[in-house]
Enzyme design. Structure first.
Site, PDB file in Angstrom:
ATOM      1  N   HIS A 283       0.830  -1.210   0.000  1.00 26.75           N
ATOM      2  CA  HIS A 283       0.000   0.000   0.000  1.00 26.75           C
ATOM      3  C   HIS A 283       0.865   1.261   0.000  1.00 26.75           C
ATOM      4  O   HIS A 283       0.690   2.152  -0.838  1.00 26.75           O
ATOM      5  CB  HIS A 283      -0.907  -0.027   1.237  1.00 26.75           C
ATOM      6  CG  HIS A 283      -1.857   1.112   1.325  1.00 26.75           C
ATOM      7  ND1 HIS A 283      -3.178   1.015   0.943  1.00 26.75           N
ATOM      8  CD2 HIS A 283      -1.693   2.395   1.752  1.00 26.75           C
ATOM      9  CE1 HIS A 283      -3.782   2.164   1.135  1.00 26.75           C
ATOM     10  NE2 HIS A 283      -2.899   3.024   1.627  1.00 26.75           N
ATOM     11  N   GLU A 284       1.803   1.334   0.937  1.00 26.30           N
ATOM     12  CA  GLU A 284       2.609   2.551   1.056  1.00 26.30           C
ATOM     13  C   GLU A 284       3.558   2.721  -0.127  1.00 26.30           C
ATOM     14  O   GLU A 284       3.843   3.849  -0.540  1.00 26.30           O
ATOM     15  CB  GLU A 284       3.381   2.551   2.376  1.00 26.30           C
ATOM     16  CG  GLU A 284       2.509   2.550   3.622  1.00 26.30           C
ATOM     17  CD  GLU A 284       1.475   3.679   3.652  1.00 26.30           C
ATOM     18  OE1 GLU A 284       1.730   4.743   3.042  1.00 26.30           O
ATOM     19  OE2 GLU A 284       0.420   3.491   4.272  1.00 26.30           O
TER      20      GLU A 284
END
Length: 505
Positions: free
Chosen positions: A268-269
């Protein structure tokens, strides 16, 4: 093509210095959330308040206003569209900054730093009462800020809408209600379908922390991580941060009893960071200018959610990575690649937003959005937040948190006064789904590309169609330009229905 005039060159120099100050603030924020000792919070608050005051002064001073006006006067009829758009955005932000009381800017920076520190302690001790005064102060300051900023808005906006503009330009409550209504209507029945299916949950699995770290590193390097420009650290809440044009940071965390959490948070990041690295900045030429910034946080979230959900949670990806997750274990705890895929997609309502499945996630956002409105515009007392949170959790997800740590204290956003941010997460899901459909129409089935390990082709498509747009458009304009259709909840809901069916839930 018109050559930049003297005024534009001087304005660029001013913006460069302003961005340097802002990047120092970003570096201090990253340090505060990764390695700074807790006792340093008060001093860090003073540092950030000083920088915030200096940034506000540079962005609202008469000298800066003169620079913007001179560049506008210098603008020629054949000036490139990007130059015109940059000056338009600078003028809007200048008028907003000139509306703000410098005392408010400093007070907000101190309150945000203090709120962050108090929240971390209150969350660890499950003590909402200890956090309540800090939250009340942040709400009061943000209301004060909204009342000042309203004068600079080109159209009438409510306090919440004013505060949401930096995250989602031109967003309105009416449009959000239109987009979220299908989620509120269709997600609870889908969740009920999953629960009624009686599908057995995957047995608990634990992976050694060192293995989790190794898997996260392997994922990043397979997706283009460059240690000369990027850094991954640990924090209480995963986030992405850009410190400079060649300095990109992300954080993750290892969660006890959640062996896949760190891996998915890394995906995600890194999606956020890929977007930041792909924005139209050249070397550092565009870094100080508005067009080099993200279109919106909804678009930002669409990128992180694409890599987390469309790629890392996909069946094809699970089949490729299943052997890596089994390495060093005495036996396969998932009973094969299909079981591993199910573990990546639990599809069961949970209490924690960042651990939520794709069905529950939108409802988590609806809950927070409604509570923000209640706190900011409907005079709901801060003391009622835990009770109201728990009530809405029962209504939307059929769950009740056993503690405030797992309830209204779980997110960092309100501890930093970031009201107006949460809807961007749900918008990200909608945008991601619609972009994925357009990508598939051009490249072919995404599952086949992922099965072949061709994620770089997905990156290239995003780098060609989405990332270069920066702030030349708003989020809805970007979606329409890339997909040829207005944004809607339809593609996301269709994707979820197909996934529920494929998982046999």
């Amino acid at each position: 093509m018109a050559v930049p005039g003297e005024a534009l060159v001087r304005l660029h120099s001013h913006l460069h210095q302003t961005r340097l100050l802002g990047s120092i603030s970003s570096a201090l924020y990253y340090d505060q959330n990764t390695v700074m000792p807790a006792a340093g919070a008060a001093w860090r608050g003073e540092q950030l308040a000083l920088l915030a005051a200096q940034l506000h002064a540079r962005q609202s001073s008469p000298e800066y206003a003169d620079l913007v006006a001179a560049a506008e006067a210098e603008l020629e009829a054949d000036a490139p569209p990007e130059r015109q758009r940059n000056l338009q955005l600078l003028r809007l932000e200048l008028e907003r900054q000139r509306c703000l009381d410098p005392a408010l800017v400093s007070a907000l920076a101190r309150a945000q730093s203090r709120g962050n520190a108090v929240w971390q302690e209150a969350r660890a001790r499950n003590d909402f009462a200890a956090f309540a005064p800090a939250l009340r102060e942040l709400i009061e300051l943000r209301r004060w800020q909204a009342s000042q900023l309203a004068a600079a808005e080109p159209v009438a906006r409510s306090p919440w809408e004013v505060l949401a503009q930096p995250f989602e330009p031109e967003v309105s409550k009416a449009r959000l209600d239109e987009l979220f209504a299908p989620l509120r209507a269709e997600l609870p029945p889908l969740l009920e379908q999953v629960v009624a299916s009686g599908a057995a949950p995957m047995p608990p699995v634990d992976l050694p922390e060192v293995q989790q770290e190794s898997l996260c590193s392997a994922l990043l390097h397979s997706w283009g991580y460059d240690g000369r420009r990027c850094q991954r650290s640990r924090s209480a809440h995963p986030f992405s941060c850009t410190v400079g044009p060649q300095d990109f940071r992300i954080t993750t965390r290892v969660v006890a009893g959640q062996p896949l959490s760190s891996f998915l948070a890394t995906a995600h990041e890194w999606g956020h960071s890929l977007y930041e690295q792909g924005l139209p900045r050249g070397d550092d030429h565009w870094f100080p200018w508005p067009l080099g910034e993200a279109t919106s946080m909804g678009v930002h979230e669409s990128q992180s959610l694409f890599w987390e959900c469309r790629v890392a949670r996909s069946r094809a990806f699970a089949e490729r990575w299943h052997p890596r997750f089994c390495e060093g274990l005495p036996a396969d705890p998932w009973g094969g690649a299909h079981g591993f895929w199910r573990a990546l997609n639990p599809l069961s309502p949970g209490l924690i937003r960042v651990e939520a499945d794709e069905l529950s996630y939108g409802l988590h956002i609806v809950l927070r959005y409604e509570l923000e409105l209640a706190l900011l515009e409907q005079d709901m007392p801060v003391e009622e937040l835990p009770q109201q949170w728990n009530r809405r959790m029962r209504e939307l997800l059929g769950l009740e948190p056993p503690s405030d740590t797992q309830g209204c204290l779980q997110d960092i956003h309100w501890a930093e006064g970031l009201f107006g941010y949460f809807p961007s997460y749900a918008l990200g899901h909608l945008i991601s789904a619609q972009l994925a459909e357009a990508m598939e129409q051009e490249l072919g089935p995404l599952q086949e590309l992922i099965a072949s390990g061709e994620e770089r082709r997905l990156q290239a498509w995003l780098g060609r169609t989405v990332w270069p747009l920066g702030r030349s458009v708003n989020a809805e304009e970007l979606v329409e330009r890339v997909t040829g259709r207005s944004l809607s909840a339809g593609p996301f809901l269709a994707y979820l229905r197909a996934k529920v069916a494929a998982l046999g839930a």
